[in-house]
Design an enzyme around this catalytic site. Sequence first.
Site, PDB file in Angstrom:
ATOM      1  CG  ASP A 281       1.133   1.920  17.574  1.00 35.20           C
ATOM      2  OD1 ASP A 281       0.573   2.258  18.637  1.00 35.20           O
ATOM      3  OD2 ASP A 281       1.375   0.736  17.267  1.00 35.20           O
TER       4      ASP A 281
ATOM      5  CE1 TYR B 138     -16.547   2.530  30.710  1.00 29.58           C
ATOM      6  CE2 TYR B 138     -15.005   2.236  32.499  1.00 29.58           C
ATOM      7  CZ  TYR B 138     -15.336   2.797  31.297  1.00 29.58           C
ATOM      8  OH  TYR B 138     -14.450   3.629  30.666  1.00 29.58           O
TER       9      TYR B 138
END
Length: 397
Positions: free
Chosen positions: A111, A235
Amino acid sequence: MVIKPKIRGFICTNAHPVGCSEHVQEQINYVKQQGALKNAPKNVLVIGASTGYGLASRITAAFGGGAKTLGIFFEKEGTERKTGSAGWYNTAAFQNAADEAGLWSKNINGDAFSNEIKQKAIDTIKADLGKVDLIIYSLASPRRTDPNTGEVFSSTLKPIGNAVTTKNLNTSKREIDEITVEAANQDDIDNTIKVMGGEDWEMWIDALKQADVLADNFKTTAYTYIGKELTWPIYGHATIGKAKEDLDRATAAIKASTSDLNGEAYVSSLNAVVTQASSAIPIMPLYISALFKVMKADGTYEGTIEQIQALFSENLYGDTPRFDEGGHLFQNYKELEDDVQVRIQAIWDKVDTSSIDELTDYVGYHNEFLRLFGFGIQGVDYEQEVDPVQPIANMID
């Protein structure tokens, strides 16, 4: 096992190791054909190195500039019963090619938002590279765990202000329909900024600086997409747009905090391309299918590797970088030309289910989507048994 694509909604749940390897090799070949990069970086950290623009950046730095690369990614290994993720196979292929070419390359799977992975990267840089002179930040994730509080944040793809109803290409039914996306609340906006904004990029650069592993005159860039009117409702003027604006805040903060090193930080504005991330965004499959139709007819369309090779040669390390009015490195200028956008809008207004193939290049879009997972690659025999277990060499535990 014999591996055929398993598609569920907008994701493909498996991947083909040989196909992924060939896809990586195609990108390596393209970069080599363009010749050596001038003023190329020597030691490169790629955060989000296994797919899309991040993978293309790693390939360009290594095979275009001879750089040593450290790649960070979060991917699944294959087992005897289940395939690994495309990013796992891409990285295995990249590492094999780097070894063959005599290029230093190491990998960290985990991660990237965590302190632990940042520390692993720093330890590796200190031991093997000394300092890094380019840091690419190319993460796409639906959620992020704050490394200091443990709180988990999830991003959303929602408009701001009002709900939006718009045309949509339903890829599982191959139909043009309408989709309504509810408006975001303030929590949606804040959480999306937490996941997809510039905070983690800034944290990476701060950690690298504190560890004294940033070279003088280093460069760093994060990637963004800034479309025009058609994609703005979902967007631009939307949660994801707010997160991308936060990258601009982070750019200024990084420049200020690394001014003693003459550090350069940029947001790079890139083409709309088919990626695992973009296929999940409402309106993007239809927009990209129309974009393909227009730009391929003009001979101007650039995919992921073409965009990144040009970004490196023209902008990041070019003599005369091109900026948009927001101060971003402007690589998708061909896509945003008025003439191109007008023709895309005309297709958008006219297209229906019966005219998808006539008016758009949905076939090209779908093929490109399959290629992300190693399917539909020329020269690969998909009837052959293949081993889903493909180790990645030079993985740091």
